[in-house]
Enzyme design. Sequence first.
Site, PDB file in Angstrom:
ATOM      1  N   GLY A 364       7.184  20.946   0.568  1.00 55.22           N
ATOM      2  CA  GLY A 364       7.741  21.804  -0.722  1.00 55.22           C
ATOM      3  C   GLY A 364       6.673  22.706  -1.397  1.00 55.22           C
ATOM      4  N   SER A 684     -11.904   6.666   1.155  1.00 54.41           N
ATOM      5  CA  SER A 684     -12.551   7.423   0.086  1.00 54.41           C
ATOM      6  C   SER A 684     -12.729   6.190  -1.141  1.00 54.41           C
ATOM      7  CB  SER A 684     -11.613   8.560  -0.469  1.00 54.41           C
ATOM      8  OG  SER A 684     -10.346   8.035  -0.612  1.00 54.41           O
ATOM      9  N   LYS A 727      -7.835  15.447  -6.463  1.00 51.68           N
ATOM     10  CA  LYS A 727      -8.383  14.193  -7.291  1.00 51.68           C
ATOM     11  C   LYS A 727      -8.802  14.593  -8.697  1.00 51.68           C
ATOM     12  CE  LYS A 727      -9.435  11.681  -3.059  1.00 51.68           C
ATOM     13  NZ  LYS A 727     -10.545  11.096  -1.898  1.00 51.68           N
TER      14      LYS A 727
END
Length: 777
Positions: A364, A684, A727
């Site tokens: 998208g 992570s 992030k």
Amino acid sequence: MPRKKAKEALRLPMIPLRGLMVFPHMVLHFDVGRQKSVAALEQAMMEDQTVFLVAQKDGEIEEPEKEDLCPVGTVALIKQVLNLPGDTIRVLVEGRERAILKNVSQEENYLVAQVEIPAQSWRDTPETEALMRTTQDLFEQYARASLRVSGETQRSVSEVDRPDQLADIIAANVLTRIEDRQAILEEIDVTARLEALCAILIRETQLADIEKQVQSRLKKQIDKNQKDYYLREQIKAIQEELGDREATDVEDLRERLAETPLNDEAREKAEKELDRLSRMAPGTPEIGVSRTYVEWILDLPWGKYTPDNLDLRRARRILDEDHYAMEKVKERVIEHLAVRRMKELNTRDGNMKGPILCFVGPPGVGKTSIVKGIARAMGRKFVQMSLGGVRDEAEIRGHRRTYVGAIPGRIIAGIKQAGTMNPVFLFDEIDKMSHDFRGDPASAMLEVLDGEQNAAFRDHYLELPFDLSKVMFITTANAMDTIPGPLLDRMEIIEVPSYTEEEKLQIAKRHLLPKQTKEHGLPPRSVKVSDAAMRRIIEGYTREAGVRTLSRTIARVIRKAAVEMLDEEKQTVSVTPQTVEKYLGAPRYLREAPEKEPRVGVVNGLAYTTVGGETLAVECATMQGTGQVLLTGQLGDVMKESARAALSWVRAHAEEFHLDSEFHKNIDIHIHVPEGAVPKDGPSAGVTMATALVSALTGRKVRQDIAMTGEITLRGRVLPIGGVKEKLLAAYRAGIRTVILPTENKKDLEDVPPHVLSQFRIVSAENIGDVLKTALL
């Protein structure tokens, strides 16, 4: 016996000849048109009818001087003069003897030549006799080879017994090049003249033999073509009489084949197939298969290219009109156009291999639509092929003609659809290809997406080399993990990141709202959505990296507004945050604000998902037990390994935290990541889990205004991770302003929007000690 002629000096009227020369013992006629030549002719007629004829070196000169004339000419006797219409005189002359041109002077209105008649001598020796026989033999060989010498000329040559006369007659009747004729005329010595003539006759005989062979070959070819044409016309007439259209179709295909610029191999195969088709009996099932094959070859756009529009300003304007942000993608397209333009300017060669780009990003974000914009900006045709779920290699390369219902692959079909050999060709969802017993389509793509190989791409159906090197191949993918390494190596990867909230706002205002308003039949700007209302839609009703759900949500708002406009007979509707809840109901997504007070064992992590960045709370609790470690929250294998690595590091450094070295045997440790229905994986969260473990085991509280991310090793090093931009945007949305990042991720901060980065305090961490020093109270 010797024959001699004394030297004489004469003054004679002179006529310069253009493209013509006269030999002694030669009778011919020519036309005289120049005034000085006509005057010289009249003067000669008034005297003794003798005139000096000499060839011009350059026939274009109207007023020749001595240096423009050949050094040797012929003294000739005028036999007849005839007046022609248009002030032209035709004169018949007989060449008498050679004469060396000494000087040229002007007498009234004609030229006078001072000439010298050279002495010619020869001896009746065996050598002279042999040379004459050799000359006559060579003349006869030439006459047989060329078929240009008449029988009368051959008889007259055979009757000549004087060597000087023999050389002149043969030269006059055989030689066609002015240079050769003049060379023989200028040769005063009779023996040398015969030798020069023999050399020329040998050369001309060889040329005549070659010419005869060429003519014979051409005649055979013409005869064959005429025969083929005649037979085809007969077959065509018979089949038309029988009501069979196949013959007409074959002729139409032959005409198309003659006009199509195929390569040699393709032309040979097409002609062979047409010959086979023409010999088939009417009604044979193979007719349709054979004709379809030839039509496929002829329908391809051989040699047709769309000229690229290399205007960089226009390209920038089009790309900016269609898409907001995506700066890296736009920059790469502009670079390609700039290189094409420079190559065209500096090398006069606009040909260049098409780049093979791969746009990687979440669903998208506009990967497919930006490719359409690239085609529009370059002025090229656009072809799209979806690779999602493709398992059959024949989709790429086509089927062999031995199979019933065989057709070319979708690449050749796409080129035919585009009508040019240099379209923008999109392979959508290249990471969704699979393979089974029908082959590996990803391996088949290796040839297509290799600029060194695709110049001679062979489809299994056509079995012909087709040039794909000028096609601009662009692929899209959601992730690189599932793309095979060799295929990935052939493509230039351009990451298309998820949109920030601000970018979604601008895209909605500039593109989505006007588009949905138009598609729902409302007048432009009849539905006005405030920025606050749009932010409410983005935050409360969509959670995605792209804008597809946002577009559908705006469409719902437009429909509700249309109903309101008709019910209340309004011309415009203004949408506010309160109106959004009225139209769409309660928000679907609520972002939980991080806790303000420090807590033990609760750490704010940062995660990168397919819909962008998210904050991820990691909770750790300890209890009396037997040393079990529980990991919950639907964690993937990599995330579980990170938790074990974190625990091992804590055990190895137990003394630093004043922990009993045997602590792990008496307690159970439970690490939980909320939202257990959502799968989570990746390395992570390593530092986050290590911090939560230390906090839970030592009882030290963790600051809740800090978020962190990074991979941990057993030595406590903090390794870099991906998705830094996403992030940080997640932390920004959650109201967190201090973020701990691995030191090696500093370079990735350039991708973060400046207005977002300025709000953060970034703490770089090389090891877990740096993290704990900042996060723990």
